[in-house]
Design a protein around this motif. Structure first.
Motif, PDB file in Angstrom:
ATOM      1  N   PRO A 245       0.822  -1.216   0.000  1.00 29.75           N
ATOM      2  CA  PRO A 245       0.000   0.000   0.000  1.00 29.75           C
ATOM      3  C   PRO A 245       0.852   1.261   0.000  1.00 29.75           C
ATOM      4  O   PRO A 245       1.983   1.273   0.485  1.00 29.75           O
ATOM      5  CB  PRO A 245      -0.806  -0.123   1.305  1.00 29.75           C
ATOM      6  N   THR A 246       0.305   2.336  -0.538  1.00 31.22           N
ATOM      7  CA  THR A 246       0.975   3.628  -0.562  1.00 31.22           C
ATOM      8  C   THR A 246       1.238   4.119   0.859  1.00 31.22           C
ATOM      9  O   THR A 246       0.341   4.125   1.694  1.00 31.22           O
ATOM     10  CB  THR A 246       0.112   4.661  -1.315  1.00 31.22           C
ATOM     11  N   PHE A 247       2.477   4.519   1.129  1.00 30.78           N
ATOM     12  CA  PHE A 247       2.833   4.951   2.476  1.00 30.78           C
ATOM     13  C   PHE A 247       2.460   6.428   2.682  1.00 30.78           C
ATOM     14  O   PHE A 247       2.212   7.168   1.732  1.00 30.78           O
ATOM     15  CB  PHE A 247       4.328   4.732   2.722  1.00 30.78           C
ATOM     16  N   SER A 248       2.461   6.862   3.928  1.00 28.65           N
ATOM     17  CA  SER A 248       2.064   8.216   4.322  1.00 28.65           C
ATOM     18  C   SER A 248       2.927   9.285   3.638  1.00 28.65           C
ATOM     19  O   SER A 248       4.134   9.099   3.457  1.00 28.65           O
ATOM     20  CB  SER A 248       2.195   8.343   5.842  1.00 28.65           C
ATOM     21  N   PRO A 249       2.329  10.444   3.309  1.00 27.24           N
ATOM     22  CA  PRO A 249       3.130  11.540   2.734  1.00 27.24           C
ATOM     23  C   PRO A 249       3.889  12.339   3.784  1.00 27.24           C
ATOM     24  O   PRO A 249       4.732  13.170   3.434  1.00 27.24           O
ATOM     25  CB  PRO A 249       2.059  12.430   2.086  1.00 27.24           C
ATOM     26  N   ASP A 250       3.621  12.103   5.071  1.00 27.37           N
ATOM     27  CA  ASP A 250       4.084  13.015   6.121  1.00 27.37           C
ATOM     28  C   ASP A 250       5.585  13.279   6.114  1.00 27.37           C
ATOM     29  O   ASP A 250       6.015  14.400   6.360  1.00 27.37           O
ATOM     30  CB  ASP A 250       3.683  12.476   7.496  1.00 27.37           C
ATOM     31  N   GLY A 251       6.397  12.265   5.881  1.00 27.10           N
ATOM     32  CA  GLY A 251       7.841  12.436   5.970  1.00 27.10           C
ATOM     33  C   GLY A 251       8.534  12.674   4.652  1.00 27.10           C
ATOM     34  O   GLY A 251       9.772  12.619   4.583  1.00 27.10           O
TER      35      GLY A 251
END
Length: 276
Positions: A245-251
């Motif tokens: 799955p696509t990982f978080s954009p946060d970092g």
């Protein structure tokens, strides 16, 4: 006159770079500020679009203007009208042949990840987060399968508008920092001590969600859910369904584009310096 700007921004509160009807994008805020300073409509072209929640350390844009003002005036004047989480870092006049996107010879991104039993607090929105410890050697072995020219369809978002999925990744660098003074030796895959990971990517261009989809796969491998060789099979499947799955954009941070030295543009801005 054609001007180039280096722009830094915190992407948390915005719907990505590209202008939208809502007006809540980095491009919309920058163009509004430039237009107020220039007292006329200013349109910009960027080196690389960023998604919702993704940050920029040195996005480069260019625009054409009949105004002849000092570079420092473009910096200070535009920043007067920008929100506090967006700032022009530098300005420079460039030849008409310069194009912020077309003249770029490479682009660089960094992903900063917190490995910790406790979720981020002060860094919320500025780092990704994983609970389980990661095996750096396994992730580095997996990254080797992505270097060079490949069809990255498996890591491409369905909404991607790129003409071709074939891109060249020149470098993926994975480092670990644990925050102790002095830093202690890197730990094994079962060490639960809090630490930060930095993943740095350099390539000629990137697809929509490409890095976040690669990050999802690297983390699955780092946590032992898949072997390093799985990355090659995902790459060769040419199917988004094959990947994690696509990982978080946060970092995720757009470090910026690279240009031929002949253009004489800055390769570094102060916005770089705080990043782990």
């Amino acid at each position: 006159m054609r001007m180039a700007l280096g722009v830094g921004y915190n992407g948390q509160g915005y719907n990505g770079w590209q202008s939208q009807v809502s007006g809540n994008t980095i491009q919309d805020k920058l163009e509004a500020a430039l237009s107020r300073f220039a007292t006329e409509r200013v349109s910009t072209v960027c080196a690389g679009r960023t998604d919702t929640g993704v940050h920029g350390l040195m996005q480069v844009v260019h625009f054409d203007t009949p105004l002849d003002r000092l570079p420092a005036s473009w910096v200070r004047g535009t920043n007067t009208f920008l929100p506090p989480d967006i700032a022009v870092q530098w300005a420079q006049a460039v030849p008409d042949s310069f194009h912020s996107r077309g003249s770029a010879i490479a682009r660089r991104y960094a992903y900063v990840l917190l490995q910790s039993p406790v979720r981020p607090s002060v860094e919320a929105g500025r780092v990704g987060w994983v609970y389980h410890p990661l095996d750096g050697n396994a992730m580095r072995a997996a990254a080797e399968h992505l270097l060079g020219e490949h069809d990255f369809t498996s890591f491409r978002a369905s909404a991607c508008q790129a003409k071709s999925p074939v891109k060249t990744l020149r470098q993926i660098r994975i480092t670990r920092r644990d925050g102790t003074q002095p830093p202690r030796a890197p730990c094994g895959p079962h060490d639960w001590s809090p630490c930060y990971w930095r993943f740095e990517f350099e390539g000629n261009a990137f697809l929509h969600h490409m890095i976040r989809n690669i990050m999802g796969c690297l983390i699955a491998i780092g946590q032992g859910k898949q072997p390093p060789e799985w990355m090659r099979s995902v790459r060769d499947a040419l199917s988004r369904d094959a990947a994690a799955p696509t990982f978080s954009p946060d970092g995720l941070y757009f470090i910026g584009p690279s240009y031929d030295a002949a253009w004489g543009l800055p390769s570094h801005a102060a916005a770089y310096d705080w990043l782990p």
